[in-house]
Scaffold this active site. Structure first.
Site, PDB file in Angstrom:
ATOM      1  N   GLU A   1      -6.503  -7.416  -0.715  1.00  0.00           N
ATOM      2  CA  GLU A   1      -6.815  -7.521   0.744  1.00  0.00           C
ATOM      3  C   GLU A   1      -8.216  -6.884   0.748  1.00  0.00           C
ATOM      4  OE1 GLU A   1      -4.800  -4.897   3.531  1.00  0.00           O
ATOM      5  OE2 GLU A   1      -2.710  -5.431   2.513  1.00  0.00           O
TER       6      GLU A   1
ATOM      7  N   GLU B   1       0.929  -1.146  -0.011  1.00  0.00           N
ATOM      8  CA  GLU B   1      -0.036  -0.121   0.024  1.00  0.00           C
ATOM      9  C   GLU B   1       0.838   1.309  -0.078  1.00  0.00           C
ATOM     10  OE1 GLU B   1      -2.893  -0.234   3.389  1.00  0.00           O
ATOM     11  OE2 GLU B   1      -4.084  -1.731   1.869  1.00  0.00           O
TER      12      GLU B   1
HETATM   13  C1  GAL Z   1      -4.202  -2.583   5.126  1.00  0.00           C
HETATM   14  C2  GAL Z   1      -2.548  -2.851   5.135  1.00  0.00           C
HETATM   15  C3  GAL Z   1      -2.574  -4.191   5.929  1.00  0.00           C
HETATM   16  C4  GAL Z   1      -3.556  -4.174   7.163  1.00  0.00           C
HETATM   17  C5  GAL Z   1      -4.880  -4.082   6.834  1.00  0.00           C
HETATM   18  C6  GAL Z   1      -6.061  -3.742   8.037  1.00  0.00           C
HETATM   19  O1  GAL Z   1      -4.026  -1.064   4.921  1.00  0.00           O
HETATM   20  O2  GAL Z   1      -1.990  -3.277   3.937  1.00  0.00           O
HETATM   21  O3  GAL Z   1      -1.198  -4.672   6.339  1.00  0.00           O
HETATM   22  O4  GAL Z   1      -3.128  -3.378   7.945  1.00  0.00           O
HETATM   23  O5  GAL Z   1      -4.953  -2.760   6.359  1.00  0.00           O
HETATM   24  O6  GAL Z   1      -7.264  -3.489   7.711  1.00  0.00           O
END
Ligand code: GAL
Length: 680
Positions: free
Chosen positions: A318, A161
């Site tokens: 994610e 990110e």
């Molecule tokens: C994203 C990040 C992950 C985790 C996730 C939690 O921003 O890439 O590592 O922190 O959020 O929602």
């Protein structure tokens, strides 16, 4: 590309056929060795075929400047491979280790107010720090050298990110790099002075060295300086992405490279359409922000990710199985949400469904963030739901590799306008670019009409109707493109505060909407923003808030579709449309919100003949999305409501869902059906 990634790893059962990817971030370094084998066993049980490893492993991989520890990762990679799980290996550069920040505190980012962002969390690095870059690339080189040829390795995951916490850095490194960037853009200080309008407030520069990032100032910093700093900051991170990618391409030319974008909510710092060509496939992270339009927002973000990816399949890197840990109140997902959220992404072109993270952490800031294996363990409702989703995704293998079928309506989403329209010292500070675009999207969903989120890089002529909400920045060539679009038969719809400035944030003179004035056949002498809580009535029974315009119609062909009935502009045009060549150009001068737009849109869409493709019973409650590929035409029907919806037979094989004897589909609350229809 994504659906065939797994063939490299042989897939969970050694079958190289294209399939959807299913998996998560996997952080084995948080667990004792004994847990790893159970992890791989459970991954197989859940249908997981790919995990992202090493995202925050720098401190473990390189415990000191000249000490490396790959043994644990070797073992993890081998175990995963034996289990048939492919690896999207991170370059591990997201979170520099304490030994590095202690030796080189000059890599730490600095805020606009001069505060240092200290270590202790993550992503505490300056995108423009040459020192950080040197250490990061050394790590990337070490990893790529070690794992080139490892059979589990199927893709590279650059950093994590990029820009999530460090997009705006105002340090001296940033100042130096900003000057270099400006030199490349403007060549001379005079050209910069003219672009930045520095005749104003005695801001004229006589030497590059005088120029700074827009640090905390006594009043509003120069708007073009602010806009250029946004452009520069996005470019600085893109440059980091490229630098890591170059090392990877040199050492492992056959392994595709990606990085996870954050097309969601208010994340606006990174101009992703401009980054997309830098990677081999687009990946996105998405988290639901609970609220009245939350799943519309999910659909919008997934749709926009597809636009950024040029319509090609993309990778959902994610999302969450249930609650997150970083909202004021972190609500759990309701039954059905896990599958619906996942399949909405797939509907909009995701060929991968991955989560943060595989196993819920026992310690650290994210210990209350849900995961595929919750604190309760595998004997849990959540894990059973996760395994159920794995089976559903397996049954959707035939659609892997298919692309979204273009919709007749496009919504233009423009990062430059997003950045510029929300800057300070404007007619209102309440304008929300993304919300306006989302409201148009929600209104289309309420009418059951498919739309594509597109960027200015797309071929706009693919859409019969192009909605461009708050298209604030309109350089001369974009004005020409839009005029040509309408003259060649397209129907353009735009809104308040559009066409007002050029790429330097200079107002197009002669009256608003500046660059679009002739095309729209209207003239606006003064904006009429509304105070919070104020509203105006239109004569078509809709209500406007936020903004009004004092419109004069300047072209005899311009039709007034609605007039203000109350307020300062009472009796004046509120919504107009001018026929232009084979098409038309319409203007909506106030913020109508979802309800008002839902009522107005059928009239705006009429000249293009765009209507819902859904049977009347399903309109509004069901979102239709279509993917098309060698395996057929895949129609997704997503129940947007908490009620059961019946959809009369639409034909095709049911891949997900169930039909009654008469072919009627019953969609339970929040359920999704997928039909495979023959390609016409
Ligand atoms: C994203 C990040 C992950 C985790 C996730 C939690 O921003 O890439 O590592 O922190 O959020 O929602």
């Amino acid at each position: 590309m994504i659906s065939t990634l797994l063939s490299r790893a042989g897939g969970a059962d050694g079958d190289p056929a294209p399939r959807l990817v299913y998996g998560a971030d996997y952080n084995p370094e948080q667990w004792p060795r004994a847990v790893w084998e159970e992890d791989v066993r459970l991954m197989r049980e859940a249908g997981v075929n790919l995990v992202s490893v090493g995202i925050f492993s720098w401190a473990r991989l390189q415990p000191a400047e000249d000490t490396w520890d790959f043994a644990w990762l070797d073992e993890v990679m081998d175990l995963l491979h034996e289990g048939g799980v492919g690896v999207d290996l991170a370059t591990a550069t997201a979170s520099p280790p304490p030994w590095l920040t202690t030796a080189h505190p000059e890599i730490l980012p600095v805020t606009a107010t001069g505060e240092t962002l200290w270590p202790g969390a993550r992503q505490h690095w300056r995108p423009t720090s040459p020192v950080f870059r040197r250490y990061a690339l050394r790590l990337v080189r070490a990893l790529a050298t070690r794992y080139a040829g490892h059979p589990a390795l199927v893709a590279w995951h650059v950093n994590n990110e990029l820009g999530c916490h460090n997009v705006y850095d105002y340090s001296d490194d940033a100042a130096r790099a900003f000057r270099d960037w400006l030199r490349a853009r403007y060549s001379t200080v005079d050209a910069l002075n003219s672009a930045w309008g520095t005749a104003f407030w005695s801001q004229r520069y006589t030497d590059w060295e005088q120029i700074l990032p827009p640090r905390l100032a006594a009043s509003h910093p120069n708007p073009t300086q602010q806009l250029d700093f946004k452009r520069f900051s996005s470019d600085a991170l893109k440059d980091h992405l490229r630098a890591e990618r170059e090392v990877l391409r040199e050492l492992t030319p056959d392994i595709p490279v990606t990085t996870n974008f954050m097309v969601m909510g208010g994340t606006r710092g990174m101009n992703y359409p401009d980054w997309a060509d830098e990677i081999d496939f687009v990946s996105n992270d998405h988290y639901v922000h609970p609220g009245p339009q939350d799943r519309d927002e999910l659909s919008f973000s997934a749709n926009l990710t597809s636009g950024i990816s040029g319509g090609r399949p993309w990778f959902l890197m994610e999302h969450s199985t249930s609650a997150v840990n970083w909202q004021p109140v972190n609500v759990a997902k309701r039954p059905g949400d896990l599958v619906r959220d996942s399949l909405l992404h797939v509907a909009h072109g995701a060929d991968a469904v991955c989560f943060f993270q595989w196993r819920q952490s026992a310690a650290g800031a994210e210990k209350y963030h849900s995961a595929m294996v919750p604190h309760a363990g595998a004997d849990s409702e959540l894990f059973r739901a996760v395994a159920g989703l794995g089976a559903t995704l397996e049954s959707l293998a035939p659609l892997a590799g298919s692309e979204r079928e273009p919709a007749r309506v496009g919504i233009l989403y423009d990062w430059e306008s997003w950045w510029a329209s929300e800057q300070d010292s404007h007619p209102t500070s309440l304008l929300d670019y993304r919300q306006e675009a989302l409201d148009w999207y929600s209104a289309l969903l309420a009418l059951g009409i498919r739309a594509d989120l597109v960027t200015t890089r797309a071929d706009l002529h693919r859409h019969q109707v192009l909605i461009a909400p708050v298209l604030h920045v309109v350089p001369a060539d974009l004005a020409k493109t839009l005029t040509r679009y309408a003259e060649q038969g397209g129907h353009l719809i735009t809104t308040y505060f559009s066409g007002v400035v050029d790429e330097h944030d200079h107002v197009w003179l002669g009256g608003y909407p500046g660059a679009l004035r002739d095309l729209l056949g209207i003239h606006i002498e003064e904006f009429g923003p509304l105070l919070p809580g104020d509203s105006v009535e239109l004569d078509d029974a809709t209500t406007g808030t936020l903004w009004t315009d004092r419109i004069t119609v300047t072209d005899s062909g311009t039709e007034v579709l609605a007039r203000y009935r109350t307020g300062e502009q009472s009796g004046r045009p509120a919504v107009t449309r001018r026929p232009a060549g084979g098409g038309s150009a319409a203007y909506v001068s106030t913020r109508l919100g979802v309800e008002g737009l839902t009522s107005l849109l059928p009239r705006l869409l009429e000249p293009a003949g765009v209507e819902s493709e859904l049977p009347a019973e399903a309109r509004g409650s069901v979102e239709p999305v279509v993917r098309r590929g060698a395996g057929g035409r895949f129609l997704f029907l997503v129940n947007r409501t908490d009620d059961t919806v019946q959809v009369p037979g639409l034909g095709g094989d049911v891949l997900v869902g169930a039909t009654g004897a008469d072919g009627t589909l019953t969609l339970g609350p929040r359920a999704v059906a997928v039909l495979r229809q023959p390609v016409a």
